[in-house]
Each structure stands twice: as C-alpha cells, then as structure tokens.
Design a protein around this motif. Structure first.
Motif, PDB file in Angstrom:
ATOM      1  N   LEU A  15     -49.618 -10.800   3.245  1.00  0.00           N
ATOM      2  CA  LEU A  15     -48.276 -10.297   3.785  1.00  0.00           C
ATOM      3  C   LEU A  15     -48.358  -8.743   4.222  1.00  0.00           C
ATOM      4  CD1 LEU A  15     -45.142 -10.624   4.512  1.00  0.00           C
ATOM      5  CD2 LEU A  15     -44.735  -9.968   2.126  1.00  0.00           C
ATOM      6  N   ILE A  16     -48.311  -8.275   5.487  1.00  0.00           N
ATOM      7  CA  ILE A  16     -48.515  -7.342   6.024  1.00  0.00           C
ATOM      8  C   ILE A  16     -47.345  -6.431   6.387  1.00  0.00           C
ATOM      9  CG2 ILE A  16     -49.889  -6.022   8.013  1.00  0.00           C
ATOM     10  CD1 ILE A  16     -51.446  -7.139   5.726  1.00  0.00           C
ATOM     11  N   HIS A  17     -47.119  -5.170   5.984  1.00  0.00           N
ATOM     12  CA  HIS A  17     -45.731  -4.484   6.480  1.00  0.00           C
ATOM     13  C   HIS A  17     -46.215  -3.668   7.675  1.00  0.00           C
ATOM     14  CE1 HIS A  17     -42.856  -0.719   5.210  1.00  0.00           C
ATOM     15  NE2 HIS A  17     -42.684  -1.577   6.319  1.00  0.00           N
ATOM     16  N   SER A  18     -45.825  -3.802   8.703  1.00  0.00           N
ATOM     17  CA  SER A  18     -45.826  -2.924   9.685  1.00  0.00           C
ATOM     18  C   SER A  18     -44.799  -1.881  10.301  1.00  0.00           C
ATOM     19  CB  SER A  18     -46.176  -3.732  11.348  1.00  0.00           C
ATOM     20  OG  SER A  18     -47.244  -4.367  10.803  1.00  0.00           O
ATOM     21  N   ILE A  19     -45.143  -0.699  10.470  1.00  0.00           N
ATOM     22  CA  ILE A  19     -43.993   0.393  10.651  1.00  0.00           C
ATOM     23  C   ILE A  19     -44.420   0.626  12.213  1.00  0.00           C
ATOM     24  CG2 ILE A  19     -42.856   2.473  10.495  1.00  0.00           C
ATOM     25  CD1 ILE A  19     -43.361   2.176   7.397  1.00  0.00           C
ATOM     26  N   THR A  20     -43.871   0.192  13.070  1.00  0.00           N
ATOM     27  CA  THR A  20     -44.429   0.190  14.387  1.00  0.00           C
ATOM     28  C   THR A  20     -43.578   0.300  15.565  1.00  0.00           C
ATOM     29  OG1 THR A  20     -46.112  -1.101  15.763  1.00  0.00           O
ATOM     30  CG2 THR A  20     -44.726  -2.260  14.738  1.00  0.00           C
ATOM     31  N   ASN A  21     -44.263   0.347  16.657  1.00  0.00           N
ATOM     32  CA  ASN A  21     -43.409   0.614  18.050  1.00  0.00           C
ATOM     33  C   ASN A  21     -42.544  -0.689  18.489  1.00  0.00           C
ATOM     34  OD1 ASN A  21     -44.815  -0.611  20.330  1.00  0.00           O
ATOM     35  ND2 ASN A  21     -46.488   0.344  19.156  1.00  0.00           N
ATOM     36  N   GLU A  50     -39.942  -0.080  -0.855  1.00  0.00           N
ATOM     37  CA  GLU A  50     -39.803  -1.349  -1.571  1.00  0.00           C
ATOM     38  C   GLU A  50     -40.505  -2.501  -0.808  1.00  0.00           C
ATOM     39  OE1 GLU A  50     -35.646  -2.064  -2.249  1.00  0.00           O
ATOM     40  OE2 GLU A  50     -35.978  -3.878  -3.438  1.00  0.00           O
ATOM     41  N   ILE A  51     -40.467  -2.603   0.497  1.00  0.00           N
ATOM     42  CA  ILE A  51     -41.076  -3.610   1.281  1.00  0.00           C
ATOM     43  C   ILE A  51     -42.347  -3.330   1.057  1.00  0.00           C
ATOM     44  CG2 ILE A  51     -41.691  -4.662   3.479  1.00  0.00           C
ATOM     45  CD1 ILE A  51     -38.871  -5.250   2.660  1.00  0.00           C
ATOM     46  N   THR A  52     -43.025  -2.249   1.224  1.00  0.00           N
ATOM     47  CA  THR A  52     -44.627  -2.192   1.206  1.00  0.00           C
ATOM     48  C   THR A  52     -45.018  -2.489  -0.378  1.00  0.00           C
ATOM     49  OG1 THR A  52     -45.080  -0.394   2.716  1.00  0.00           O
ATOM     50  CG2 THR A  52     -46.299  -0.328   0.452  1.00  0.00           C
ATOM     51  N   SER A  53     -44.148  -2.401  -1.292  1.00  0.00           N
ATOM     52  CA  SER A  53     -44.676  -2.802  -2.540  1.00  0.00           C
ATOM     53  C   SER A  53     -44.979  -4.365  -2.832  1.00  0.00           C
ATOM     54  CB  SER A  53     -43.858  -2.313  -3.726  1.00  0.00           C
ATOM     55  OG  SER A  53     -42.546  -2.776  -3.669  1.00  0.00           O
ATOM     56  N   ILE A  54     -44.269  -5.064  -2.005  1.00  0.00           N
ATOM     57  CA  ILE A  54     -44.393  -6.510  -1.908  1.00  0.00           C
ATOM     58  C   ILE A  54     -45.463  -7.221  -1.057  1.00  0.00           C
ATOM     59  CG2 ILE A  54     -41.982  -7.074  -2.723  1.00  0.00           C
ATOM     60  CD1 ILE A  54     -41.459  -8.235   0.036  1.00  0.00           C
ATOM     61  N   CYS A  55     -46.128  -6.200  -0.407  1.00  0.00           N
ATOM     62  CA  CYS A  55     -46.965  -6.565   0.722  1.00  0.00           C
ATOM     63  C   CYS A  55     -48.358  -6.311   0.195  1.00  0.00           C
ATOM     64  CB  CYS A  55     -46.886  -5.815   1.965  1.00  0.00           C
ATOM     65  SG  CYS A  55     -45.283  -6.323   2.903  1.00  0.00           S
ATOM     66  N   GLY A  56     -49.205  -6.895   0.957  1.00  0.00           N
ATOM     67  CA  GLY A  56     -50.791  -6.651   0.753  1.00  0.00           C
ATOM     68  C   GLY A  56     -51.365  -5.522   1.326  1.00  0.00           C
ATOM     69  N   GLY A  57     -50.949  -5.200   2.669  1.00  0.00           N
ATOM     70  CA  GLY A  57     -51.345  -3.888   3.418  1.00  0.00           C
ATOM     71  C   GLY A  57     -50.272  -3.331   4.217  1.00  0.00           C
ATOM     72  N   LEU A  58     -50.547  -2.039   4.666  1.00  0.00           N
ATOM     73  CA  LEU A  58     -49.500  -1.423   5.557  1.00  0.00           C
ATOM     74  C   LEU A  58     -50.151  -0.842   6.981  1.00  0.00           C
ATOM     75  CD1 LEU A  58     -46.800   0.226   6.032  1.00  0.00           C
ATOM     76  CD2 LEU A  58     -47.894   2.091   4.589  1.00  0.00           C
ATOM     77  N   ASN A  59     -49.569  -0.968   7.973  1.00  0.00           N
ATOM     78  CA  ASN A  59     -50.075  -0.813   9.131  1.00  0.00           C
ATOM     79  C   ASN A  59     -48.903   0.357  10.059  1.00  0.00           C
ATOM     80  OD1 ASN A  59     -50.897  -0.770  11.881  1.00  0.00           O
ATOM     81  ND2 ASN A  59     -49.637  -2.719  12.336  1.00  0.00           N
ATOM     82  N   ILE A  60     -49.364   1.445  10.151  1.00  0.00           N
ATOM     83  CA  ILE A  60     -48.542   2.482  10.670  1.00  0.00           C
ATOM     84  C   ILE A  60     -48.873   2.614  12.157  1.00  0.00           C
ATOM     85  CG2 ILE A  60     -47.528   4.820  10.382  1.00  0.00           C
ATOM     86  CD1 ILE A  60     -48.161   4.672   7.286  1.00  0.00           C
ATOM     87  N   HIS A  85     -53.429  -0.446  -1.988  1.00  0.00           N
ATOM     88  CA  HIS A  85     -53.270  -1.510  -0.883  1.00  0.00           C
ATOM     89  C   HIS A  85     -53.884  -0.725   0.436  1.00  0.00           C
ATOM     90  CE1 HIS A  85     -49.365  -3.501  -2.376  1.00  0.00           C
ATOM     91  NE2 HIS A  85     -50.407  -3.804  -3.090  1.00  0.00           N
ATOM     92  N   PRO A  86     -54.661  -1.528   1.199  1.00  0.00           N
ATOM     93  CA  PRO A  86     -55.092  -0.545   2.518  1.00  0.00           C
ATOM     94  C   PRO A  86     -54.014  -0.227   3.210  1.00  0.00           C
ATOM     95  CG  PRO A  86     -55.361  -3.308   2.770  1.00  0.00           C
ATOM     96  CD  PRO A  86     -54.813  -2.845   1.145  1.00  0.00           C
ATOM     97  N   VAL A  87     -54.272   1.009   3.961  1.00  0.00           N
ATOM     98  CA  VAL A  87     -53.375   1.293   4.981  1.00  0.00           C
ATOM     99  C   VAL A  87     -54.074   1.905   6.186  1.00  0.00           C
ATOM    100  CG1 VAL A  87     -51.348   3.045   5.106  1.00  0.00           C
ATOM    101  CG2 VAL A  87     -52.038   2.538   2.767  1.00  0.00           C
ATOM    102  N   LEU A  88     -53.532   1.386   7.211  1.00  0.00           N
ATOM    103  CA  LEU A  88     -54.124   1.824   8.446  1.00  0.00           C
ATOM    104  C   LEU A  88     -53.223   2.798   9.417  1.00  0.00           C
ATOM    105  CD1 LEU A  88     -56.205  -0.783  10.805  1.00  0.00           C
ATOM    106  CD2 LEU A  88     -54.033   0.663  11.839  1.00  0.00           C
ATOM    107  N   LEU A  89     -53.982   3.622  10.058  1.00  0.00           N
ATOM    108  CA  LEU A  89     -53.169   4.484  10.949  1.00  0.00           C
ATOM    109  C   LEU A  89     -53.578   4.183  12.480  1.00  0.00           C
ATOM    110  CD1 LEU A  89     -51.136   6.759  11.783  1.00  0.00           C
ATOM    111  CD2 LEU A  89     -52.918   8.334  11.673  1.00  0.00           C
ATOM    112  N   ASP A  90     -52.518   3.674  13.103  1.00  0.00           N
ATOM    113  CA  ASP A  90     -52.649   3.848  14.729  1.00  0.00           C
ATOM    114  C   ASP A  90     -52.070   4.712  15.384  1.00  0.00           C
ATOM    115  OD1 ASP A  90     -52.846   3.132  17.407  1.00  0.00           O
ATOM    116  OD2 ASP A  90     -52.942   0.963  16.913  1.00  0.00           O
ATOM    117  N   PRO A  91     -52.639   5.825  15.719  1.00  0.00           N
ATOM    118  CA  PRO A  91     -51.968   7.232  16.329  1.00  0.00           C
ATOM    119  C   PRO A  91     -51.673   7.196  17.821  1.00  0.00           C
ATOM    120  CG  PRO A  91     -54.440   7.395  15.982  1.00  0.00           C
ATOM    121  CD  PRO A  91     -53.942   5.993  15.753  1.00  0.00           C
ATOM    122  N   VAL A  92     -51.050   5.963  18.185  1.00  0.00           N
ATOM    123  CA  VAL A  92     -50.837   5.747  19.503  1.00  0.00           C
ATOM    124  C   VAL A  92     -50.187   7.031  20.438  1.00  0.00           C
ATOM    125  CG1 VAL A  92     -49.393   4.496  21.078  1.00  0.00           C
ATOM    126  CG2 VAL A  92     -50.262   3.385  19.064  1.00  0.00           C
ATOM    127  N   GLY A  93     -51.000   7.691  21.249  1.00  0.00           N
ATOM    128  CA  GLY A  93     -50.480   8.755  22.270  1.00  0.00           C
ATOM    129  C   GLY A  93     -50.602  10.004  21.322  1.00  0.00           C
TER     130      GLY A  93
END
Lengths: 273, 273, 273
Positions: A15-21, A50-60, A85-93
């Motif tokens: 389960l992947i938590h995305s905070i995204t555009n 709280e959502i991140t804590s139930i996920c396996g990874g975070l995508n920002i 958990h792994p965390v990824l940064l996508d620095p769009v723009g």
C-alpha cells in the motif's frame, strides 16, 4: 534479479501513500494498481501521518505544490522515516519557482529520502542548492546524452553520496545511482514525453518497488525504471493507426498491468558504471 | 423495474453535485455523462450551498478529505435535505484515519443521507461508531462471501434501521439494504477492483439514479449497482489482447454509455432477502 | 491561414500556464502536449506569478473555483499582462453561483484578457454584469441556432468591443468575435458534449494557439476552435463498435495529436460575419 523485484511487488501488494499533484494523480493510482501495488492518496496535514503509518511506502511529489500541503509532506515523511518505510521525492518543477526549489530543499533537510527521482534539470536545481555541486550547473548539459553521460553519472553518484539518497535521473538515457555504483538504462520511448505524468507514474510505481524490496533499494529503483521504459516501448508497438498520446497513456498503463518478471528480465537494457 | 429506473435517468438527465476527491473526479464526471446525468463539481464552502440548490442530487465523497472542504459538505448536505434532494455519502477510507472516520460520523449526525455506499470495512467503521453494532466488527468478516452473507445482510438492515439511510455495501457480492428488505446482487467482475474509482463512479451514478427515481430510492440504488456490475462484465468481455486496467476503465464507462433498459433488466442478477 | 497557425504551435511549442479545475486538468495537460504545446499547472498564490513569467501564455479556468486560488489568478493574470503574454478566461459555471459570477467579473476588471471563451450562458452572465448588454439575456436564446445566429454574433461583437477581448462562444455553432468581425464556425460533433472537459481542453489549446501566433489573436482563436471541432468529427468517425464517451475522449485527444496544417486548412468550416 529484476524479475524477482517485480514479482515481490505482485506478491506483497504494498500500500503506497502518495502526496501528489492533482494533474496526474488518477494515472498514478492506476499504475500502482497495474504493477500490483495499492494506492492511497491523502494530503491533509491532520491525517497524513496516520495514513503513512498504515502504508508500506511514501511518494512525495511537488507538482501543483500548495502551501497547505507542505506540512503534510513534512509530517508524513518524518513518520515514514520513523517507521523505516521507503520515501521517494519527485521534485517536479524544482528550479521553475522559488517555492518549489525551496520546498524541495527543505524536505531534503528534514526527511531521509530513499530515492530522489526527477529529470536532470530538477535534480541539478536541488544539488546546486546543497552547496557541493555548484559547478555542475554549467558542466552537465540539460539532456543526458552519450557525450555527457560520464559526467552525469559522476554527478549522480556525488549527489547520492552527499544526500544519502539514491538518485534517479530519467530522460533519453536514465541513471539510477548510489554513491559508488550506477545503473545506466536505455529502455523507453520518446513518446513517453508526449503524455503528462510519465515521470509521476514512474515515481509512484518505484515507491511500490522500494516497499516490496527493502533489501536492495538501488536494484528496486533500477528495476522500476527498466519496467517503465520497457512498457513505454511495448505501448508504442501496440499503437493502432490514428492513435496518439491519449491512447498511448492507456497502453502504457496496460503494458505495466501485463508485464511479467521474465519479460522484464529479458527486456531490461542496462549497464553498470 | 430496473429498466424504468435507467430510462428515467436518461430522460430526466439530473444535474448532480459532487463534492469528491481529486483522484477519480474526472471519471465520476464522465460516468455521470455516460449514464445520462450531468455533472457539476464544487467544493468551496462559499458556493456549495448555492450549487446544490440548482442540482437534483448531491454526492459527498471523503477520499482525499481536506479540512477546508468539510464545511462545504455540511452546508451542501443540509441544503439538499431542505430541498428534498437525495444525498449520498461515500465514506472512502473511513477507518483508515481518525479524520475520515470522525468526519463521516459527523456528517451522519448532521445530514439525512438517502444512501451510504462503501465497502464492508468502511461501513463497519461507521456503524461501530454509532454505538449500536459494536460486535459486528468481529462478527462480519471483511469480505462478504456466501458463508457470511446472511450475517452481512442482517448487519446492513440493522444499520439502515438505525441510520435511516439505505446501506449499499459493494464487493464480490453486493448488498443494498433498507431496514426490512435487501437486494443481494451478484453482478460485477473482479477486474473492477484493479482500477481506481469504480466505487466513486458507482456513487456518482447512483446519485443520478436516486435523483431520477424519487419514488423508490431502494430500487434505484439497487438498479445502479446492477448497472455498474453488468457494465463491469461487459467491459471485461470487450478487452482486446494486451489491454489492461487503463483500457478496462475506458471500456467500463463506454459500457455505461451504451447500456439500455432492456439489457439491464435482463442482465441484473439479484435476489431479495 | 489556419495551417500556419497550427504549424506555429508545433514549431514554437509554447509553455502554457493553466490555473484550472481539478476535474479535467489531466486532459488539459494531455491536449496541450497533443497540439504541440507544453503544460504547467500551478495555482499556489506564492508561485503563480513566477510560473507565469516563464511561460508563453496563461489559461485561467474557474471550474471548481476555490477561495485560496483567486489571488493566484489575479497575480498571474496581471503578470502575464505586464509580460505581454496572452491570457484566456474560461468562466466555467459563471451564472451558476454568485462566487463564480462575481469572481469572473472581478477578473475581467483586473486583467486584460486576450480571449474570453465559454458557452453562451456563461458569456451572457458576464456581459449582463458589465451593465451594457442587459437586454441580451432575454433576447439571445440559450443555444446559438441558425435563427438566433445573427443576434448572437451582434452580441459577441458588442461584448468584444466593450470588454476589449476576443469573445469565443462555443456550442452547436461557434462564434469567435472581435469588435468588428466574427468567425462563425460549423465544425464539431454533438458527442463533444457527452464528455467532461471539451470546453476546458479547447481553452487550454487555444491559449497555445494564441501564444504561438501573437500577430493575429482573432485568427489564432478561430483556428483553435476549428481544430477542436474537426478533431471532434474525426474522433467520432473513428469510434469502434461498443465504444462510448470514455473512448471518445481518448480519440479526440489522439486526433489533435495527429492533426496537421493541411487537414485543418481543408476541414475548417467557417464564414466571416
């Protein structure tokens, strides 16, 4: 080896938590489902941790960055670090506005990112800000080509060493670098740049690969890049007459849906540097 | 009977106001157009009440819940109640965070919902909170299967009686329950869970069915579930070689676009309990 | 002439800043890529001005209008005016709520728009507010038909003269009017109204046409309307059996992707009034 990476995603279904555009968010959700993961999107600061804590990874992802969402990125990122958990940064723009560049740098200071994935210009904007690679702006041409490849690989390794993150630079040639070794990947198709969100989708999918393969994040990141590129090739080969970028987007996600480990293993086109 | 429900949507073309998440919002708009309704999305508190008053129904969905939007949900919901318009709650992710669970419960207290539609876990989270069905969490297995069906139907009827709303629980088997009778529906296809938004789209479409069929909300809700499930079957049968979940999403909406009353009447697979 | 307009978009590939709604934003990005432009979306007030300054044109769309975003629209619009970049207003839902009508009018006062593009009801809502065309509400029927065409053209020219903007009214028959001359366009297909976002997509694409053709904004706007309408026809002709509005959306964007100058020149169906 990449075969196992893909199969772990399908068997573990992270389960992947995305905070995204909000431009490409639906495509990110669908590609996560296509690759075998499961998506959840939540960007309200009150619930992000709280959502991140139930996920396996975070995508920002900072596309359509919004002042209200930045605290959600920070608390979720720190929580994911605490949880391991792994965390990824996508620095769009990053580089296109001070808000994006400064926010991306602020996130880098506050959070330990497993991977930073962007195009060469975005990654350079971040690296320049960190103070160690000032000259790279002039030296590394904006597009990674055969002539500039060696320099770009060296830059990626150096920035990896300095940021303690895997650096994934995608473009005509892709680089996935740790401090000492790098995958140079030649999968993909130019048409991937004619749809919105191929980068965002890769970041989402890569987070699933990282979550399902905790023992080898560098290999997992490289496997995700090869998988996306290979599916970009497949999607192009499947275009019917008259089909353009909208159909290509669908066929790309469809190809991810059907990609199996053997096909990835066989089609992955990379070398180590 | 379901035939007439569908035809009423096409002939009345109700305008549906959705306050919904930004992941699947475009698909919700397109499925509303496909079924014969008309979509408008508006989540700014300043205009939500006014927009609701010109619409035939209101669809509230708490995916990507955002603190700023909650007042819009409340004022729009109360206005719809005043106008006598149907209001549907889709408690996406209730149970996954306190914010979502608490917000969904707060909405239930403030607004009279015509229908609450979610998966079994989401519905259980709401029911447990209301204090009457505490034990259900342990008793009703998370997936509704033949073995747990009777229990799940009893739970749905009880929660309907207590909440004064129709309870629509969707999954492998679907239940649409009033306090005393329930439709048990066996349309659908497992691939519907491999796209994002099949639940959100059903909620949007169901609101159009409710708005077009004010005399029989229970039948209207059941007709919408059958229509969606049947189109899920059609979409699967139409997949060409190499097509995956992205194409499936398109084919699902396409099937809704072409569904007619006779096909629905004939293909609806349900029993009363 | 339209041929050159299209080819300028492909050769100059203008970067277009859209502050737009979250329902159709992904489609707007993809149609910009399809026509040869490049999209960036940014609606945070802190960065909107900076993003606009690096772009060739600005597209402001008030669908899903949000109090937080209005200052971004204002600062970006003023900045685009300073830079001499074209700015387009798509007043989605003006007339449906006070917030939308008042915001659209406020934007008209603060910003010099190159084009205002909407349906007849939206445009009438704006014109009525400006105080000069009060009677038009009663006189111009809501749909532009052959019988009401002359009146609608006169209204569009008058509003253009008064607002100092090109007025693009789209519907069954389209009008693109300056103060003294108007294009009356008969391209398009009724199915365009069965997908969400055909208007939003046209506005995004039109902004690219304006940016790439600064010497003739009226012709550029008309060329974009013809291009979209022609692609709407092509998309319909390419629908396979069983395909509905979801596939139509894809085929529409695909048609834009493949449209060339000669085909546009030949297929454009317009007269001057």
């Amino acid at each position: 080896m990449f075969k196992e990476k893909l199969e772990n995603v399908r068997s573990k279904s992270p389960l992947i938590h995305s905070i995204t555009n909000y431009v490409t968010v639906g495509d990110c959700a669908n590609i996560l489902l296509a690759c075998g993961g499961s998506p959840i999107m939540a960007d309200e600061p009150e619930e992000a941790e709280e959502i991140t804590s139930i996920c396996g990874g975070l995508n920002i992802n900072i596309g359509t960055l919004n002042r209200h969402t930045i605290p959600a990125m920070l608390t979720a990122g720190k929580k994911a670090n605490q949880c391991g958990h792994p965390v990824l940064l996508d620095p769009v723009g990053a580089g296109a506005s001070s808000l994006r560049t400064d926010t991306a740098r602020g996130l880098l200071e506050a959070i330990d990112f497993t991977v930073i994935r962007g195009n060469i210009s975005e990654i350079k904007s971040l690296a320049a800000g960190s103070g160690t690679t000032k000259g790279v702006d002039a030296d590394v041409a904006d597009a990674v080509r055969e002539q500039t490849l060696e320099q770009a690989v060296a830059f990626a390794k150096e920035f990896s060493s300095q940021s303690h993150s895997i650096i994934a630079i995608t473009g005509a040639i892709d680089i996935v670098a740790g401090p000492e070794k790098a995958y140079v990947i030649r999968n993909g198709h130019p048409m991937m740049s004619r749809i919105t969100g191929s980068g965002c989708m890769l970041s989402a999918m890569m987070t699933a690969y990282l979550a399902a393969n905790p023992d080898d994040p560098l290999g997992a990141a490289a496997a995700a890049v090869c998988a996306m590129g290979l599916c970009g090739e497949t999607a192009y080969s499947r275009l019917a007459e008259g089909e353009g970028n909208a159909s290509y987007r669908n066929r790309l996600i469809d190809a991810v849906y059907h990609l199996d480990g053997d096909t990835l293993e066989e089609g992955a086109n990379y070398e180590m540097r």
